[in-house]
Design a protein around this motif. Structure first.
Motif, PDB file in Angstrom:
ATOM      1  N   VAL A 277      22.996 120.701  84.701  1.00  0.00           N
ATOM      2  CA  VAL A 277      22.385 121.071  85.968  1.00  0.00           C
ATOM      3  C   VAL A 277      23.479 121.584  86.891  1.00  0.00           C
ATOM      4  O   VAL A 277      24.545 120.971  87.010  1.00  0.00           O
ATOM      5  CB  VAL A 277      21.705 119.854  86.634  1.00  0.00           C
ATOM      6  N   TYR A 278      23.211 122.725  87.484  1.00  0.00           N
ATOM      7  CA  TYR A 278      24.138 123.236  88.492  1.00  0.00           C
ATOM      8  C   TYR A 278      23.371 123.307  89.804  1.00  0.00           C
ATOM      9  O   TYR A 278      22.374 124.015  89.918  1.00  0.00           O
ATOM     10  CB  TYR A 278      24.655 124.619  88.069  1.00  0.00           C
ATOM     11  N   ALA A 279      23.830 122.537  90.781  1.00  0.00           N
ATOM     12  CA  ALA A 279      23.128 122.515  92.069  1.00  0.00           C
ATOM     13  C   ALA A 279      23.994 123.160  93.139  1.00  0.00           C
ATOM     14  O   ALA A 279      25.204 122.932  93.172  1.00  0.00           O
ATOM     15  CB  ALA A 279      22.801 121.082  92.459  1.00  0.00           C
ATOM     16  N   HIS A 280      23.353 123.939  94.002  1.00  0.00           N
ATOM     17  CA  HIS A 280      24.114 124.636  95.043  1.00  0.00           C
ATOM     18  C   HIS A 280      24.644 123.721  96.125  1.00  0.00           C
ATOM     19  O   HIS A 280      25.438 124.147  96.952  1.00  0.00           O
ATOM     20  CB  HIS A 280      23.251 125.731  95.676  1.00  0.00           C
ATOM     21  N   ASN A 281      24.139 122.498  96.179  1.00  0.00           N
ATOM     22  CA  ASN A 281      24.807 121.524  97.056  1.00  0.00           C
ATOM     23  C   ASN A 281      24.623 120.116  96.512  1.00  0.00           C
ATOM     24  O   ASN A 281      23.833 119.889  95.586  1.00  0.00           O
ATOM     25  CB  ASN A 281      24.345 121.654  98.516  1.00  0.00           C
ATOM     26  N   ASP A 282      25.363 119.186  97.074  1.00  0.00           N
ATOM     27  CA  ASP A 282      25.350 117.816  96.564  1.00  0.00           C
ATOM     28  C   ASP A 282      23.987 117.164  96.734  1.00  0.00           C
ATOM     29  O   ASP A 282      23.529 116.423  95.863  1.00  0.00           O
ATOM     30  CB  ASP A 282      26.404 116.974  97.306  1.00  0.00           C
ATOM     31  N   ASP A 283      23.343 117.420  97.868  1.00  0.00           N
ATOM     32  CA  ASP A 283      22.060 116.771  98.122  1.00  0.00           C
ATOM     33  C   ASP A 283      21.070 117.038  96.992  1.00  0.00           C
ATOM     34  O   ASP A 283      20.425 116.122  96.483  1.00  0.00           O
ATOM     35  CB  ASP A 283      21.469 117.245  99.452  1.00  0.00           C
ATOM     36  N   MET A 284      20.967 118.302  96.597  1.00  0.00           N
ATOM     37  CA  MET A 284      20.027 118.623  95.514  1.00  0.00           C
ATOM     38  C   MET A 284      20.449 117.954  94.214  1.00  0.00           C
ATOM     39  O   MET A 284      19.617 117.478  93.443  1.00  0.00           O
ATOM     40  CB  MET A 284      19.937 120.144  95.333  1.00  0.00           C
ATOM     41  N   ALA A 285      21.753 117.904  93.977  1.00  0.00           N
ATOM     42  CA  ALA A 285      22.237 117.270  92.755  1.00  0.00           C
ATOM     43  C   ALA A 285      21.876 115.789  92.748  1.00  0.00           C
ATOM     44  O   ALA A 285      21.446 115.235  91.730  1.00  0.00           O
ATOM     45  CB  ALA A 285      23.749 117.446  92.637  1.00  0.00           C
ATOM     46  N   LEU A 286      22.001 115.145  93.912  1.00  0.00           N
ATOM     47  CA  LEU A 286      21.674 113.721  93.991  1.00  0.00           C
ATOM     48  C   LEU A 286      20.186 113.502  93.713  1.00  0.00           C
ATOM     49  O   LEU A 286      19.805 112.538  93.042  1.00  0.00           O
ATOM     50  CB  LEU A 286      22.051 113.173  95.368  1.00  0.00           C
ATOM     51  N   GLY A 287      19.370 114.409  94.206  1.00  0.00           N
ATOM     52  CA  GLY A 287      17.945 114.330  93.900  1.00  0.00           C
ATOM     53  C   GLY A 287      17.706 114.515  92.414  1.00  0.00           C
ATOM     54  O   GLY A 287      16.956 113.763  91.780  1.00  0.00           O
ATOM     55  N   ALA A 288      18.359 115.508  91.837  1.00  0.00           N
ATOM     56  CA  ALA A 288      18.184 115.796  90.412  1.00  0.00           C
ATOM     57  C   ALA A 288      18.603 114.609  89.567  1.00  0.00           C
ATOM     58  O   ALA A 288      17.951 114.270  88.573  1.00  0.00           O
ATOM     59  CB  ALA A 288      18.983 117.036  90.030  1.00  0.00           C
ATOM     60  N   ILE A 289      19.679 113.962  89.976  1.00  0.00           N
ATOM     61  CA  ILE A 289      20.162 112.800  89.220  1.00  0.00           C
ATOM     62  C   ILE A 289      19.082 111.722  89.144  1.00  0.00           C
ATOM     63  O   ILE A 289      18.819 111.141  88.088  1.00  0.00           O
ATOM     64  CB  ILE A 289      21.444 112.237  89.882  1.00  0.00           C
ATOM     65  N   GLN A 290      18.425 111.500  90.286  1.00  0.00           N
ATOM     66  CA  GLN A 290      17.353 110.495  90.286  1.00  0.00           C
ATOM     67  C   GLN A 290      16.232 110.885  89.323  1.00  0.00           C
ATOM     68  O   GLN A 290      15.686 110.046  88.615  1.00  0.00           O
ATOM     69  CB  GLN A 290      16.781 110.341  91.687  1.00  0.00           C
ATOM     70  N   ALA A 291      15.921 112.177  89.298  1.00  0.00           N
ATOM     71  CA  ALA A 291      14.859 112.633  88.406  1.00  0.00           C
ATOM     72  C   ALA A 291      15.263 112.430  86.954  1.00  0.00           C
ATOM     73  O   ALA A 291      14.460 112.026  86.108  1.00  0.00           O
ATOM     74  CB  ALA A 291      14.550 114.102  88.677  1.00  0.00           C
ATOM     75  N   ILE A 292      16.523 112.712  86.653  1.00  0.00           N
ATOM     76  CA  ILE A 292      17.004 112.560  85.267  1.00  0.00           C
ATOM     77  C   ILE A 292      16.907 111.103  84.840  1.00  0.00           C
ATOM     78  O   ILE A 292      16.437 110.773  83.760  1.00  0.00           O
ATOM     79  CB  ILE A 292      18.458 113.076  85.156  1.00  0.00           C
ATOM     80  N   GLN A 293      17.322 110.227  85.759  1.00  0.00           N
ATOM     81  CA  GLN A 293      17.248 108.798  85.448  1.00  0.00           C
ATOM     82  C   GLN A 293      15.802 108.368  85.218  1.00  0.00           C
ATOM     83  O   GLN A 293      15.510 107.637  84.281  1.00  0.00           O
ATOM     84  CB  GLN A 293      17.830 107.980  86.602  1.00  0.00           C
ATOM     85  N   ALA A 294      14.927 108.846  86.084  1.00  0.00           N
ATOM     86  CA  ALA A 294      13.527 108.443  85.962  1.00  0.00           C
ATOM     87  C   ALA A 294      12.940 108.908  84.647  1.00  0.00           C
ATOM     88  O   ALA A 294      12.027 108.281  84.104  1.00  0.00           O
ATOM     89  CB  ALA A 294      12.713 109.013  87.131  1.00  0.00           C
ATOM     90  N   ALA A 295      13.476 110.010  84.121  1.00  0.00           N
ATOM     91  CA  ALA A 295      12.957 110.517  82.856  1.00  0.00           C
ATOM     92  C   ALA A 295      13.572 109.772  81.678  1.00  0.00           C
ATOM     93  O   ALA A 295      13.373 110.143  80.517  1.00  0.00           O
ATOM     94  CB  ALA A 295      13.237 112.013  82.739  1.00  0.00           C
ATOM     95  N   GLY A 296      14.359 108.757  81.952  1.00  0.00           N
ATOM     96  CA  GLY A 296      14.923 107.946  80.881  1.00  0.00           C
ATOM     97  C   GLY A 296      16.191 108.522  80.273  1.00  0.00           C
ATOM     98  O   GLY A 296      16.619 108.102  79.196  1.00  0.00           O
ATOM     99  N   LEU A 297      16.787 109.474  80.966  1.00  0.00           N
ATOM    100  CA  LEU A 297      18.026 110.065  80.460  1.00  0.00           C
ATOM    101  C   LEU A 297      19.197 109.592  81.309  1.00  0.00           C
ATOM    102  O   LEU A 297      19.011 109.072  82.404  1.00  0.00           O
ATOM    103  CB  LEU A 297      17.933 111.586  80.491  1.00  0.00           C
TER     104      LEU A 297
END
Ligand SMILES: Nc1ncnc2c1ncn2[C@@H]1O[C@H](COP(=O)(O)OP(=O)(O)OP(=O)(O)O)[C@@H](O)[C@H]1O
Ligand SMILES: Nc1ncnc2c1ncn2[C@@H]1O[C@H](COP(=O)(O)OP(=O)(O)OP(=O)(O)O)[C@@H](O)[C@H]1O
Ligand SMILES: [Mg+2]
Ligand SMILES: [Mg+2]
Lengths: 317, 328, 334, 506
Positions: free
Chosen positions: A219-239
């Motif tokens: 995942v490449y995010a244009h800022n940290d905030d979006m990356a932090l959101g994405a991280i939560q989504a990845i975790q929720a998906a069991g990854l």
């Protein structure tokens, strides 16, 4: 015509604080600086405001602060207000690079020097004194290069883009695309806007993870905030973020370092918001009548997971 | 009669879902992991819960010819209050959540009081709160997003009950409460009467002011719950960006669900369908890789189509156009 | 012959409060004591104000138009792209205006023909125009043309108030003022204006009284499109640029100005004059925050909210307590 | 001049008109008669292009016309006053009269000329109003006059008046008839709807009767005795329904006298609006309020009901001092109020007949104590039958009912409350003769049960028939009282006129 009328006005008000042609040298403590900020939309932006406000206080400069609430027109109005008020220096952190020419001309006519920070504008160079920016294209390129190295040029990437048409987003996208163009096996599966926010970063990532199950590894995010959101989504998906899916972003705010320490974020490219000290050094020179370079690049660097623990202590924002 | 009314937006939603399932192969695939279900349909429900909550409150306010534009800001405020209470006042998550809901409801009542006691137009009252409340949310968080990790708190926006997202349980609870209040008591009748002809209802002895006041309060409360869900979803209270323009989504959901902005008849079920329709639309855009820049275009198209579908007049005209003589 | 009309009471109260607000600002901030402040106020709110003039008619008819902000953006990028492609700016302006009028007329047509709620149609319109703006140009484009420079720099006049000061009134401010005057005339002295009020007052009765609902509705939204287009032209001039993302939220600001100016959102009562006051009020409130310059970001929001709230509450209290208001209740249709 | 052939129109669930033939000749006034819901207004709306007909042709001077909108109809020379007053509340009287036909100067509306023309139009009805006031502030009767003035202000060939006199008092009605006669002499064809038989015979040359959407016949007025007219309208022997025919009224209110007043007002006043009012209303008594247009009858009722509450004076209900500041207070004290303007103050247009009917009762019980379903059904069935409300089903939105039937629904709403005191402002407005008698009978039977009633009516006959006492108002002040034997139309008129120093606008 207009020039005459302006001249006439200035003639009527000889004591006007900004005397057009030959500015009298002044000390920092004597001046009033008008600062038009974009808004308060991200941690980065807030750190940027704070740095400038804190530095003004430290150096006893009178700073007028105008929050543009992310609306370009508000900023234009605020700058016009500064001109009317006759401040000594105008600092603009433009929401957008385009659309400043007439306003800058106005400031020039009034003889008020303009300093740009955090973003440049699309206008002739003689309309402002100097611009102080990070190199957004470089940031995107740096992120791309890092990812290429980590994945040996093989990656299936989700790109979380900033707000559509915001030029930071455009440039970070361009830089990244440049870097991965050299690697035919690096593919962007989806490039969607997360509006620079955590919520949308997470929402978009959640949706894309379900739609492209098992395909994504970066995942490449244009800022940290979006990356932090994405991280939560990845975790929720069991990854495992940082492991099953590599995550890199730009800005390097404190929460990003915390995420790196937990091993969830792999790297972040710094975009330094601490413009305060440099800004007031420059203003100091300008009011004393010294020459300043037209463009100052505020340098950044890349932080990786391993450096996080060491660096976090010194992060001011 | 009510059922018929909601059939049309439902048809729109089904069409959109069908379109998705044809174009994207695992749209409907759901997996079970640790007793919870995951997959696009589940995401849809979870992500749509905010708009659903807002829209339920708004539907009731719209029914009495009001409007509440402040809901997005109230979301920001309740999330911020809750996180700050936990982080800085060291409140327990339940107490913090309760207090922030009280604050949200309070803002709603404040709106209601201005509308009913001073007779100020609802749009202007709530537009003012929209600006001001956002400011208060920023004030208490010092204008920064505040992160707080607490398992109980995180449960609101991420947890599962019986395999389904907890946020859906919240939506269901709020929906059932609203529906019971309106349809099992005479409140719904009073609301529709007020929305349709306020003067006449007052003369018939309906306490229009009091009902309106409480409805604004309820709308605030719904927005408060949505705010908690939003903050919990990302474990962060983001005072500046949370809920921005959400009010328009919520109003759209209510209106496409059959509730007219001019008040009167309202359809809570239709509202939920409308909210799902909007969420499905956004999800479709992501999945189909519509570039964010032109995303609004297809969205507009679908919106217009569903409007046309819902409008009786346009159906009549379509029938005329196709040369079918008699309809019904 | 001027006659006192009870229906003008809200307008008078608003005017009095506006003057009070402005005087307060004059007393508190010495920089406001210049003609330039006033001209800046007009110039800075010209685009939104233009939208608000069109919006007034739509709201008077009981409708609403959420698409104005996006139409502003669409017009600016159209103008920008056309000029960049070598088109003469004036022609580009005309094309931009034609597109926005056509867009508005289409909206009105949909609303009338299929009796759709204006809120939904114009919300879809808002998305559509925004997407279209991005289709025309994904990125902001600067507009560079000698004619534009001439308009921005030379078109206008110097205004002098003897003993006070002298300032430049630019073309954009002039355009706004001209449209305002035309709007006032359109609202007060044409049958179109009366018909709009009639439709907003009681649609069914208007139909029975022979008001041409279709033509008026289409005309209304076309007018609103035209005003938004003019707002776009103004923005393009002020910015020397066309931007696909500009004008978000402008619709709500315009609606707020209209309603603060005393127009009923439910239609049937209100005026363009009121809207002008509404625009000035919101403009002054924003300007004050910037004039002050000491407030941190959160207080910007809060102060705007508080100032508007105080204003509105005073407006209501004054209107209700005025002696002429007694007995109005008798025939109030709300 | 205008001929209607085989006109039919159906609404979902209702056949409003079926194969109707009507002939309207120039220089003739034709009365259109029929029960509530017979299809009179529908016929008029077809003529003016509000609805398209399902079948049938219209001919104007021989040529077939198809009016598509009221505007179109007007351009064809058909001008109409509709049953529900159609004016724009916030616009001024002048604007309302001249809407769509304003005189212009340099392309802009010449407002001075608009006012002048509006004043002229009103002058034809011998009215002198401040035409720059908004119509919302006018009493219903004046609104009606303004609507009529508007219809008269065009050069029409056919003038249609749908119950123009339902809220006018005698003087206004006579003035209207005067104008109608003049227009008739000028060669207009006039179509006129009313439920007052006297008026029919006073002005009309021919009478057309509709029943259940079908044409019963077209007669010359002189050749159709009253009894036969009623028979044609009702479709039954008049004796069956009209047993309590006018004149045969048993002097009402005889029983109630000594009991404690159900309602007593002492010096009740709303400064600058109405009063002071002295009124004592005993259980079972029917008291009439009489006065000229704008004399303050409606204002009195509104004050008693707390809509525009009194700010001075005392009020006692059943002997207990009571403060009534809102309608809810009034309802709690046992009052009921049937308003004059049903469109604005009465019906909830989009709600069903059932919901409209139970609204007040439910409101008085509060939201939680819901009226049980069977109870609701029983009430609705009962009143639909008792008042013979003509509706396709109890679920029909009330706005789709004919005007008279809407009025009956409102009455039913308040009767269902079983109030102790009823304030009825023009309760029989727009109601057909059969139903009018039924309503009057209902009022009487309620009064026998001890309900005290204030009856406001512009029809003095009606007051005389039903009231044991009459309070006369003038210039929004109480002027006097008549009781017992002296309650006759003639004496009421005399009492109103007697204290008049000079006629108001002569
Ligand atoms: N728009 C409509 N939709 C459905 N039904 C309607 C509509 N308009 C009228 N009706 C029905 O058509 C019938 C005829 O109504 P109409 O208004 O013509 O009666 P009317 O003769 O004018 O009665 P009244 O004396 O009470 O005014 C009624 O049963 C009414 O309910
Ligand atoms: N000629 C008039 N011109 C303007 N306003 C009038 C006139 N006559 C009365 N009014 C207004 O009417 C109101 C009182 O009318 P109200 O409705 O109480 O009278 P009413 O006797 O019930 O007459 P109606 O039966 O016609 O309604 C007052 O507010 C008064 O201002
Ligand atoms: Mg009728
Ligand atoms: Mg009356």
């Amino acid at each position: 015509s207009r020039e005459e009328s302006e001249a006439a006005r200035d003639a009527q008000k000889p004591a006007s604080s900004a005397e057009a042609a030959g500015r009298k040298p002044k000390a920092l403590t004597e001046i009033v600086v008008g600062f038009s900020q974009t808004g308060a939309e991200s941690s980065w932006r807030i750190a940027h405001s704070k740095s400038i406000q804190a530095e003004a206080e430290k150096r006893h400069v009178q700073l007028l602060f105008a929050d543009g609430q992310n609306v370009h027109n508000n900023q234009v109005n605020a700058v016009n207000g500064f001109i009317t008020k006759g401040v000594d220096v105008i600092v603009i952190a433009p929401q957008e690079s385009v659309g400043w020419k007439p306003t800058l001309k106005e400031a020039k006519r009034a003889g008020i020097p303009v300093v740009l920070t955090s973003r440049g504008v699309d206008a002739e160079e003689d309309l402002y004194e100097t611009v102080m920016v990070a190199d957004f294209v470089w940031e995107g390129r740096r992120a791309g290069e890092w990812l290429a190295k980590q994945t040996n040029g093989k990656a299936r990437i989700i790109e979380l883009v900033g707000t559509p048409a915001a030029d930071v987003a455009v440039m970070r996208k361009t830089g990244f695309a440049e870097a991965i163009a050299k690697h035919p096996d690096m593919k962007i599966i989806a490039s969607q806007s997360g509006d620079f926010t955590r919520t949308k970063g997470k929402t978009v990532m959640e949706t894309l993870l379900s739609a492209h199950k098992g395909e994504i590894n970066a995942v490449y995010a244009h800022n940290d905030d979006m990356a932090l959101g994405a991280i939560q989504a990845i975790q929720a998906a069991g990854l495992k973020p940082g492991q099953d899916i590599l995550v890199i972003s730009i800005d390097a705010v404190k929460p990003a370092f915390e995420a790196m320490m937990e091993g969830k974020l792999n790297a972040t490219v710094e975009c330094n918001p601490m413009h305060g000290p440099l800004l007031f050094d420059t203003i100091d020179k300008i009011v004393r009548g010294e020459k300043v370079p037209k463009r100052t690049i505020v340098p950044g660097q890349i932080f990786e997971r391993e450096q996080a623990a060491a660096a976090i202590g010194s992060r001011p924002y | 009669m009510r059922g018929r009314r909601e059939a049309w937006p439902l048809l729109g939603l089904l069409a959109l879902l069908l379109f998705n399932s044809v174009l994207s192969k695992n749209f409907f695939s759901i997996v079970e992991r640790d007793g919870a279900y995951y997959g696009t349909p589940i995401n849809l429900l979870n992500q749509g819960s905010e708009v659903m909550l807002l829209a339920i409150g708004l539907t009731l306010v719209i029914a009495v010819r009001g409007i509440d534009l402040s809901v997005g800001s109230v979301m920001a405020l309740s999330g911020a209050t809750c996180v700050i209470l936990m982080k800085e006042a060291h409140c327990g998550p339940l107490l913090a959540a309760f207090l922030s809901l009280a604050v949200a409801g309070g803002v709603g009542l404040f709106n209601g009081a201005l509308v009913t006691a001073l007779n100020i137009q609802p749009i202007i009252v709530t537009l003012i709160s929209m600006v001001g409340v956002r400011g208060v949310a920023m004030l208490i968080t010092r204008a920064e997003p505040v992160t707080h990790t607490d398992a109980t708190f995180a449960f609101i926006g991420n947890g599962h009950v019986g395999g389904l997202p907890f946020s859906m349980v919240l939506v269901a609870a709020v929906f059932v409460v609203a529906a019971l209040l309106c349809r099992r008591t005479a409140l719904g009748l009073f609301m529709e009467a007020i929305g349709d002809n306020e003067r006449a209802s007052r003369l018939a002895g309906v306490s229009d002011r009091r009902i309106k006041l409480w409805l604004y309060g309820f709308s605030g409360l719904c927005a408060g719950i949505a705010g908690l869900v939003a903050a919990s979803y990302i474990s962060t209270a983001d005072p500046d960006r949370v809920g921005r323009l959400r009010e328009l989504d919520a109003i759209f959901a209510a209106v496409i669900g059959g509730t007219a902005l001019t008040g009167g008849r309202f359809y809570l079920g239709g509202t939920l369908i409308g909210a799902l329709l909007i969420q499905t639309l956004s999800t479709t855009m992501y999945i189909q890789h519509v570039p964010s820049e032109i995303e609004p275009m297809p969205k507009a198209g679908v919106m217009l189509l569903s409007c046309l579908l819902v409008s009786e007049e346009s159906r009549r005209r379509l029938v005329e156009l196709l040369g079918l003589k008699r309809w019904q | 012959m001027l006659r006192w009309d009870r229906r003008d009471l809200p307008l008078v109260v608003t005017a009095v409060l506006l003057i009070a607000l402005y005087s307060g600002v004059l007393v508190c901030y010495d920089t406001a004591r210049s003609l330039r402040f006033l001209v800046d106020l007009i110039k800075g709110n010209a685009a939104m104000g233009l939208c608000a003039v069109g919006m007034t008619f739509v709201i008077l008819s009981g409708g609403i138009d959420l698409s104005v902000g996006s139409v502003v953006a669409l017009t600016t990028v159209l103008v920008g792209t056309l000029v960049a492609g070598g088109c003469h700016p004036l022609l580009a302006f005309c094309i931009g205006l034609a597109v926005s009028v056509a867009f508005g007329a289409m909206t009105g047509h949909l609303i009338h023909r299929f009796s759709l709620p204006p809120f939904l149609v114009t919300l879809a319109g808002m998305f559509f125009a925004r997407g279209a703006a991005f289709l025309v140009s994904m990125q902001p484009i600067g507009i560079d043309h000698p004619v534009l420079d001439w308009i921005v720099d030379e078109l206008g006049f110097a205004l002098t108030i003897p003993g006070l000061d002298r300032t430049w009134v630019p073309a954009t401010a002039l355009l706004f003022l001209v449209v305002l005057v035309l709007g006032v005339i359109l609202g007060r002295s044409t049958s179109f204006g009366r018909n709009v009020l009639a439709i907003g007052g009681d649609r069914q009765a208007a139909l029975l009284m022979g008001v041409p609902l279709g033509a008026t509705t289409v005309g209304l939204y076309a007018l609103c499109g035209l005003c938004a287009g003019l707002g776009g032209v103004t923005t393009a001039l002020i910015d020397s640029a066309g931007k696909p993302n500009i004008g978000a939220g402008m619709e709500l600001e315009a609606i707020a100005s209209v309603v603060i100016g005393g127009t009923l959102l439910t239609g049937g009562a209100g005026s363009v004059v009121g809207t002008v006051m509404g625009v000035m009020i919101t403009g002054i409130v924003r300007a004050v925050i910037n004039l002050d310059g000491r407030l941190p970001s959160p207080w910007h929001h809060i102060s705007i909210g508080l100032l508007l709230l105080v204003f509105i509450v005073m407006q209501q209290v004054l209107i209700r307590s005025a002696p002429a208001a007694r007995g109005v209740e008798y025939g109030r249709h709300s | 001049m205008l001929s209607v052939e085989g006109l039919s129109k159906s609404f979902p669930g209702v056949r409003a008109l079926h194969d109707v033939h009507v002939e309207a000749r120039a220089g003739e006034i034709q009365a259109l008669m029929g029960e509530n819901g017979a299809g009179k207004s529908t016929l008029i709306k077809l003529l003016t292009g509000v609805y398209p007909p399902d079948a049938g042709t219209l001919r104007l001077g021989g040529a077939v016309i198809r009016p598509t909108s009221p505007r179109h109809a007007e351009s064809l020379g058909i001008s109409a006053v509709h049953q529900e007053i159609s004016l724009i509340p916030h616009l001024s009287i002048a604007d309302n009269i001249m809407l769509g036909r304003q005189p212009r100067r340099f392309g802009l509306i010449d407002r001075r000329a608009v006012r002048a023309k509006a004043r002229q139009a009103l002058a034809r009805l011998s009215l002198d109003l401040d035409v720059s006031r908004s119509v919302a502030a006018l009493p219903t009767a004046l609104q009606q006059m303004v609507a009529i003035a508007r219809a008269l202000a065009v050069d029409a060939r056919i003038l249609i008046l749908d119950e123009p006199t339902s809220s006018l008092d005698e003087a206004e009605t006579l003035r209207l008839f005067d104008v109608m006669q003049r227009l008739k002499a000028q060669g207009l064809a006039i179509l006129f709807v009313t439920h007052f038989l006297d008026q029919v015979y006073a002005v009309s040359d021919t009478i057309t009767v509709l029943r259940n959407g079908c044409l019963v016949g077209q007669y010359a007025s002189s050749a159709l005795p009253r009894l036969e007219l009623v028979q044609a309208m009702l479709g039954v022997e008049p004796g069956a329904k009209g047993s309590a025919a006018p004149g045969g009224a048993a002097g009402p209110g005889g029983a109630a006298s000594a009991a404690e007043p159900a309602l007593a007002a002492r010096g009740l006043e709303r400064t600058g609006v109405i009063g002071p009012i002295e009124l004592a209303l005993r259980p079972g008594e029917v008291v009439g309020l009489a006065g000229l247009l704008g004399s303050g009858r409606s204002e009195t009722a509104r004050m008693l009901f707390g809509i525009e509450p009194a700010d001075r004076g005392e009020l006692a209900v059943n002997g207990r001092a009571t403060e009534i500041k809102t309608p809810r207070h009034a309802i709690r004290a046992g009052l009921a109020y049937c308003p004059e303007d049903r469109k604005v103050d009465g019906i909830i247009p989009n709600l069903s007949v059932r919901e409209n009917l139970v609204l007040a009762l439910q409101a008085s019980r509060g939201a939680l104590r819901v009226l049980p379903r069977h109870e609701r059904d029983r009430l609705v069935q009962h009143y639909i039958k008792a008042l013979s409300i003509k509706t396709p089903s109890p679920e029909t939105p009330v706005k789709l009912l004919s005007g008279g039937n809407q009025q009956k629904v409102l009455l039913a709403r308040w009767m269902a409350m079983q109030p102790r005191i009823m304030l009825l402002d023009e309760p029989t407005r727009g109601v057909d003769i059969g139903a009018k008698l039924e309503i009057e009978a209902l009022v009487r039977s309620l009064s026998e049960k001890g309900v005290a009633t204030v009856l406001i009516s512009s029809e003095l006959e009606e007051i005389a028939r039903n009231c044991s006492r009459v309070v006369v108002l003038r210039d929004r002040k109480q002027q006097g009282e008549l009781a017992g034997e002296s309650v006759t139309p003639a004496s009421i008129i005399q009492s109103i006129a007697h204290q008049k120093e000079a006629p108001p606008d002569a």
